[in-house]
Design a protein around this motif. Structure first.
Motif, PDB file in Angstrom:
ATOM      1  N   THR A 130      -4.550 -37.411 152.615  1.00 41.03           N
ATOM      2  CA  THR A 130      -5.345 -36.348 153.477  1.00 41.03           C
ATOM      3  C   THR A 130      -5.519 -35.428 154.394  1.00 41.03           C
ATOM      4  O   THR A 130      -5.393 -34.243 154.450  1.00 41.03           O
ATOM      5  N   TYR A 131      -4.576 -36.114 155.088  1.00 39.88           N
ATOM      6  CA  TYR A 131      -3.519 -35.497 156.390  1.00 39.88           C
ATOM      7  C   TYR A 131      -2.896 -34.374 155.519  1.00 39.88           C
ATOM      8  O   TYR A 131      -2.577 -33.482 156.216  1.00 39.88           O
ATOM      9  N   LEU A 132      -1.822 -34.732 154.912  1.00 41.68           N
ATOM     10  CA  LEU A 132      -0.726 -33.911 154.812  1.00 41.68           C
ATOM     11  C   LEU A 132      -1.645 -32.800 153.470  1.00 41.68           C
ATOM     12  O   LEU A 132      -0.887 -32.070 153.192  1.00 41.68           O
ATOM     13  N   ARG A 133      -2.348 -32.984 153.468  1.00 40.30           N
ATOM     14  CA  ARG A 133      -3.543 -31.955 152.727  1.00 40.30           C
ATOM     15  C   ARG A 133      -4.270 -31.050 152.944  1.00 40.30           C
ATOM     16  O   ARG A 133      -5.239 -30.217 152.631  1.00 40.30           O
ATOM     17  N   THR A 134      -4.605 -31.158 154.854  1.00 41.94           N
ATOM     18  CA  THR A 134      -5.866 -30.103 155.429  1.00 41.94           C
ATOM     19  C   THR A 134      -4.845 -29.789 156.488  1.00 41.94           C
ATOM     20  O   THR A 134      -5.382 -29.095 157.297  1.00 41.94           O
ATOM     21  N   TYR A 135      -4.137 -29.726 156.586  1.00 38.76           N
ATOM     22  CA  TYR A 135      -3.373 -28.726 157.337  1.00 38.76           C
ATOM     23  C   TYR A 135      -3.632 -26.948 157.547  1.00 38.76           C
ATOM     24  O   TYR A 135      -4.290 -26.542 156.251  1.00 38.76           O
ATOM     25  N   TYR A 136      -3.974 -26.926 158.451  1.00 43.51           N
ATOM     26  CA  TYR A 136      -4.092 -25.089 158.500  1.00 43.51           C
ATOM     27  C   TYR A 136      -3.869 -23.808 159.301  1.00 43.51           C
ATOM     28  O   TYR A 136      -3.426 -25.210 160.737  1.00 43.51           O
ATOM     29  N   LYS A 137      -3.946 -22.587 159.016  1.00 50.03           N
ATOM     30  CA  LYS A 137      -3.233 -22.055 160.613  1.00 50.03           C
ATOM     31  C   LYS A 137      -3.860 -21.493 162.079  1.00 50.03           C
ATOM     32  O   LYS A 137      -5.169 -21.826 161.126  1.00 50.03           O
ATOM     33  N   ASP A 138      -2.971 -22.192 163.236  1.00 50.83           N
ATOM     34  CA  ASP A 138      -4.320 -22.068 164.349  1.00 50.83           C
ATOM     35  C   ASP A 138      -3.175 -21.582 164.880  1.00 50.83           C
ATOM     36  O   ASP A 138      -2.130 -22.173 165.646  1.00 50.83           O
ATOM     37  N   ASP A 139      -3.447 -20.690 165.812  1.00 53.42           N
ATOM     38  CA  ASP A 139      -2.811 -19.930 166.418  1.00 53.42           C
ATOM     39  C   ASP A 139      -2.847 -20.674 168.367  1.00 53.42           C
ATOM     40  O   ASP A 139      -1.616 -20.087 168.770  1.00 53.42           O
ATOM     41  N   THR A 165       0.584 -21.023 153.451  1.00 55.13           N
ATOM     42  CA  THR A 165      -0.337 -20.847 154.670  1.00 55.13           C
ATOM     43  C   THR A 165      -1.680 -20.928 154.662  1.00 55.13           C
ATOM     44  O   THR A 165      -2.069 -19.551 153.520  1.00 55.13           O
ATOM     45  N   ARG A 166      -2.465 -21.429 155.058  1.00 57.98           N
ATOM     46  CA  ARG A 166      -4.497 -21.353 154.763  1.00 57.98           C
ATOM     47  C   ARG A 166      -5.062 -21.529 156.013  1.00 57.98           C
ATOM     48  O   ARG A 166      -4.066 -21.270 157.104  1.00 57.98           O
ATOM     49  N   THR A 167      -5.862 -20.671 156.257  1.00 51.42           N
ATOM     50  CA  THR A 167      -7.295 -20.967 157.477  1.00 51.42           C
ATOM     51  C   THR A 167      -8.365 -21.107 156.961  1.00 51.42           C
ATOM     52  O   THR A 167      -8.566 -22.116 155.664  1.00 51.42           O
ATOM     53  N   VAL A 168      -9.040 -21.712 157.844  1.00 51.09           N
ATOM     54  CA  VAL A 168     -10.539 -22.662 157.642  1.00 51.09           C
ATOM     55  C   VAL A 168     -11.504 -21.670 157.546  1.00 51.09           C
ATOM     56  O   VAL A 168     -11.648 -20.526 158.207  1.00 51.09           O
ATOM     57  N   GLU A 190      -8.899 -20.918 153.420  1.00 47.85           N
ATOM     58  CA  GLU A 190      -8.376 -19.545 152.932  1.00 47.85           C
ATOM     59  C   GLU A 190      -7.185 -19.397 152.481  1.00 47.85           C
ATOM     60  O   GLU A 190      -6.270 -19.870 153.662  1.00 47.85           O
ATOM     61  N   THR A 191      -6.890 -19.247 151.507  1.00 49.00           N
ATOM     62  CA  THR A 191      -5.750 -19.053 151.296  1.00 49.00           C
ATOM     63  C   THR A 191      -4.982 -17.773 152.029  1.00 49.00           C
ATOM     64  O   THR A 191      -5.554 -16.645 151.650  1.00 49.00           O
ATOM     65  N   VAL A 192      -4.159 -18.071 152.812  1.00 51.94           N
ATOM     66  CA  VAL A 192      -3.516 -16.569 153.623  1.00 51.94           C
ATOM     67  C   VAL A 192      -2.158 -16.375 153.020  1.00 51.94           C
ATOM     68  O   VAL A 192      -1.628 -14.673 153.043  1.00 51.94           O
TER      69      VAL A 192
END
Length: 254
Positions: A130-139, A165-168, A190-192
């Motif tokens: 789950t950890y390796l599949r729930t990363y998201y972009k956070d500036d 790259t994804r955002t939440v 959401e895929t960026v």
């Protein structure tokens, strides 16, 4: 002795690592590929290419990969890049001083990480999957990345080229304990920018990597389970024989 000390250190910090996921994000069930040799081989390739740059696996030697069907030549050609020998331990070339400066802490040894991450929420494999599949972009984070399972994680998303790259997406809802307050609830990703893999391909790749990490934590697991079955059968036969022999002895006494 040095190897034993490192393993003890990893096990000592395991409870703290497991507590890092003190949130409530649900864990997905990792696929069971413990006996899937092609999956384990692909997981080993992913581990060497993406994990071994920063993390070590100092309890594992490259030649142990022969247990999952790889030959010495295949190991040399595909998994050794910086002059290591087949009999060497899996160690990173990243200096601890540099790692601490770049990431704030020295990346942990991954030899038994799948066992160390086990918690009441699920197995260590579920956590890593789950950890390796729930990363998201956070500036707002130093690395530019964050994670739903491990909030404010210091490790960047090393597999981002594969996943993309994804955002939440967050939605605002009323607090169930106080309707006058609003809370933000996770509503998906959401895929960026798409990665080189589709979602299914990426999930499969992570499943292979997790399977390898599980195997690496106890390479003899399959042998142990197989021998365990025979031992139980032997003990059951011995117990039956002893029971009948005991009945025969007491019959003569009577």
């Amino acid at each position: 002795m040095k190897l034993l000390k490192k393993m003890i250190a990893v096990l000592a910090i395991a409870p703290a690592l497991a507590m890092a996921n003190s949130g409530t994000f649900p864990l997905d069930r990792a696929p069971d590929r413990a006996t899937d040799i092609p999956a384990l081989q692909n997981g080993a390739k992913l581990f060497v290419n993406y994990c071994l740059n920063c993390h070590s696996a100092s309890a594992m030697r490259y030649n142990r990969l022969k247990d999952i069907g790889l030959t010495d030549e295949q190991i040399k050609q595909n998994l050794l890049f910086t002059g290591e020998k087949v009999g060497d331990l899996m160690k990173t070339t990243l200096a601890p001083k540099d790692a601490k400066e770049w990431f704030g802490a020295v990346p942990p040894d991954l030899s038994v990480i799948a066992r160390a991450k086990a918690s009441g929420d699920g197995t260590g494999a579920d956590w890593i999957y789950t950890y390796l599949r729930t990363y998201y972009k956070d500036d707002t984070r130093p690395t530019g990345w964050n994670n739903m399972v491990f909030p404010n994680v210091g490790m960047p998303h090393v597999l981002w080229e594969l996943q993309g790259t994804r955002t939440v997406k967050m939605v605002e809802e009323s607090d169930p304990h106080d309707e006058s307050k609003k809370v933000h609830k996770f509503a998906g990703f959401e895929t960026v920018k798409p990665g080189t893999m589709s979602k299914i391909e990426y999930d499969n790749a992570v499943g292979d990597l997790v399977a390898y990490l599980q195997w690496m934590g106890e390479p003899a697991q399959s042998t142990r389970k197989r021998l365990g079955g025979w031992v139980i059968l032997f003990l059951a036969s011995l117990a039956t024989l002893a029971w009948r022999l005991n009945a025969s002895y007491w019959k003569e006494v009577k």
